[in-house]
Motif scaffolding. Structure first.
Motif, short mmCIF file in Angstrom:
data_model
loop_
_atom_site.label_atom_id
_atom_site.label_comp_id
_atom_site.label_asym_id
_atom_site.label_seq_id
_atom_site.Cartn_x
_atom_site.Cartn_y
_atom_site.Cartn_z
N PHE A 233 -63.16 -72.49 141.67
CA PHE A 233 -63.20 -72.71 143.12
C PHE A 233 -63.02 -71.39 143.88
CE2 PHE A 233 -61.88 -77.22 142.15
CZ PHE A 233 -63.06 -77.80 142.63
N ILE A 234 -62.14 -70.52 143.39
CA ILE A 234 -61.94 -69.23 144.04
C ILE A 234 -63.22 -68.38 143.96
CG2 ILE A 234 -60.73 -67.00 143.85
CD1 ILE A 234 -59.03 -69.10 145.15
N SER A 252 -58.91 -61.19 141.02
CA SER A 252 -58.66 -60.76 139.65
C SER A 252 -57.17 -60.77 139.33
CB SER A 252 -59.24 -59.36 139.42
OG SER A 252 -60.65 -59.35 139.60
N PHE A 253 -56.38 -60.30 140.28
CA PHE A 253 -54.92 -60.33 140.10
C PHE A 253 -54.44 -61.77 139.99
CE2 PHE A 253 -50.60 -60.63 141.75
CZ PHE A 253 -49.94 -59.68 140.98
N TYR A 254 -54.96 -62.62 140.85
CA TYR A 254 -54.60 -64.03 140.87
C TYR A 254 -54.91 -64.70 139.53
CZ TYR A 254 -54.36 -68.78 142.93
OH TYR A 254 -54.05 -70.07 143.23
N PHE A 255 -56.09 -64.42 139.01
CA PHE A 255 -56.48 -64.99 137.71
C PHE A 255 -55.57 -64.47 136.61
CE2 PHE A 255 -61.09 -65.03 139.44
CZ PHE A 255 -60.78 -66.11 140.24
N GLY A 256 -55.22 -63.19 136.70
CA GLY A 256 -54.34 -62.61 135.70
C GLY A 256 -52.97 -63.27 135.70
N MET A 257 -52.46 -63.60 136.88
CA MET A 257 -51.16 -64.27 136.96
C MET A 257 -51.24 -65.72 136.46
SD MET A 257 -49.08 -62.01 137.93
CE MET A 257 -47.58 -62.81 138.52
N LEU A 258 -52.39 -66.36 136.66
CA LEU A 258 -52.57 -67.70 136.10
C LEU A 258 -52.51 -67.66 134.58
CD1 LEU A 258 -55.48 -69.24 138.26
CD2 LEU A 258 -53.03 -69.75 138.39
N ILE A 259 -53.19 -66.67 134.02
CA ILE A 259 -53.17 -66.53 132.55
C ILE A 259 -51.77 -66.19 132.06
CG2 ILE A 259 -54.03 -65.12 130.63
CD1 ILE A 259 -56.64 -64.77 132.27
N TYR A 260 -51.10 -65.28 132.78
CA TYR A 260 -49.77 -64.83 132.38
C TYR A 260 -48.78 -65.99 132.33
CZ TYR A 260 -45.27 -62.45 132.58
OH TYR A 260 -43.98 -62.03 132.32
N GLN A 261 -48.82 -66.89 133.32
CA GLN A 261 -47.83 -67.98 133.32
C GLN A 261 -48.00 -68.91 132.13
OE1 GLN A 261 -48.19 -71.37 136.28
NE2 GLN A 261 -49.68 -69.95 137.18
N HIS A 262 -49.24 -68.99 131.62
CA HIS A 262 -49.47 -69.84 130.46
C HIS A 262 -49.02 -69.17 129.16
CE1 HIS A 262 -51.47 -73.28 132.30
NE2 HIS A 262 -52.03 -72.44 133.13
N THR A 263 -48.83 -67.87 129.18
CA THR A 263 -48.27 -67.20 128.01
C THR A 263 -46.75 -67.33 127.96
OG1 THR A 263 -47.98 -65.03 129.09
CG2 THR A 263 -50.15 -65.51 128.14
N LEU A 264 -46.15 -67.69 129.11
CA LEU A 264 -44.69 -67.78 129.18
C LEU A 264 -44.14 -69.08 128.63
CD1 LEU A 264 -44.06 -66.34 132.76
CD2 LEU A 264 -43.65 -65.18 130.59
N VAL A 265 -44.97 -70.13 128.63
CA VAL A 265 -44.49 -71.47 128.27
C VAL A 265 -45.20 -71.97 127.03
CG1 VAL A 265 -44.17 -73.82 129.08
CG2 VAL A 265 -44.07 -71.94 130.72
N LYS A 266 -44.40 -72.40 126.07
CA LYS A 266 -44.93 -72.96 124.82
C LYS A 266 -44.29 -74.34 124.61
CE LYS A 266 -47.17 -69.19 123.52
NZ LYS A 266 -46.88 -68.38 124.71
N PRO A 267 -44.96 -75.24 123.88
CA PRO A 267 -44.38 -76.56 123.63
C PRO A 267 -42.98 -76.51 123.02
CG PRO A 267 -46.68 -76.53 122.97
CD PRO A 267 -46.32 -75.12 123.30
#
Length: 298
Positions: A233-234, A252-267
């Protein structure tokens, strides 16, 4: 006198904490983007525009009043569950800092101020204010009936760029709608991450959420899909609005932060959920908002 001032100040802080005023940073940049898009739209059609600052202030007040009403009502409605949940037992109402009836009164006053403020803006905003209020207040009930509660929350915050655009232009175009869709999927995605930490409590108390319905791993997968949609959408908004390189740098920064937050959380490791939820999304929203506004002003 000093004791009275201290008491009033502490009470003010308690209500700021009740509505999590700091989390206004999530949707506010998108509201301002919608406002500036509205001004740009009018200028593009050769419409002379005045009284910009007073209208901008009214738009900000609408954001504050609407969000205050939504958060206070959520805390009022969830007070019993909050008291039972160790993670939320120290919130203002279960802790006895704010009385339930006072939180409800705060909700009513905030809602009334929101509607009154929209009335001073234009008819479309006034008429739609009742729909907006229904959405943001109804969200508090959704966890009792559907796992799609995260989507409803996203819809509530997605109203920010649409409403602020309407406050200026009085009608809608596709561009603010695309930004609104990005907010919807972004908020729903990170709310799923936030809800991971309450999965067991939700299951035990028959509350609905994506993590409770699908489990941690599948819930994270749904969050990833929603954030991929956010990026789409962006990108669509950037292409439709013919933004310059400053916007794309912010995206690009926004997308990078989206990716980063998913690296922080694991099941198997939810210790960084709050960092993923609050810090990364708050920073992403502010930086993207500032660079998008700069792109528009250029």
């Amino acid at each position: 006198m000093d004791n009275t001032r201290t008491s009033l100040y502490q009470g003010f802080l308690n209500y700021l904490s009740l509505i999590r005023f700091s989390h206004t940073v999530f949707a506010m940049p998108f509201a301002i983007i919608g406002f500036v898009l509205g001004v740009t739209e009018l200028k593009h059609h050769g419409v002379a525009y005045s009284f910009l600052v007073p209208l901008f202030i009214k738009m900000l007040l609408c954001m504050v009043f609407a969000r205050s009403a939504a958060m206070a009502f959520n805390r009022f409605l969830d007070r019993t569950y909050d008291a039972m949940n160790p993670r939320t037992a120290k919130r203002e109402i279960p802790a006895g800092v704010i009385k339930p009836q006072h939180a409800l009164l705060f909700t009513i006053i905030s809602s009334a101020l929101f509607v009154i403020t929209t009335y001073t803006i234009n008819q479309p905003c006034f008429y739609l204010s009742f729909i907006a209020l229904f959405v943001i207040l109804f969200y508090s009930y959704t966890k009792r009936v559907t796992a799609l509660c995260h989507i409803v929350l996203g819809v509530g915050l997605a109203l920010a760029p649409v409403g602020s655009f309407l406050s200026v232009a009085g009608y809608l175009t596709w561009l603010p709608v695309l930004f609104a869709c990005s907010v919807l999927t972004w908020v729903a995605g990170f709310d799923i991450i936030y809800a991971l930490q309450d999965r067991e409590f939700d299951v035990q108390n028959k509350l609905h959420s994506i993590p409770a319905a699908l489990g941690l791993r599948k819930a994270l997968a749904v969050s990833v899909i929603l954030h991929i949609a956010t990026a789409a959408f962006i990108i669509s908004a950037g292409l439709a609005g013919q933004f310059n390189w400053v916007f794309w740098a912010g995206a690009s920064f926004y997308f990078g932060m989206l990716i980063y937050q998913h690296t922080l959380v694991k099941p198997g490791d939810l210790s960084k959920v709050n960092m993923a939820f609050a810090n990364t999304n708050g920073i992403a929203s502010i930086v993207f908002g500032l660079l998008t506004l700069l792109s528009l002003l250029m």
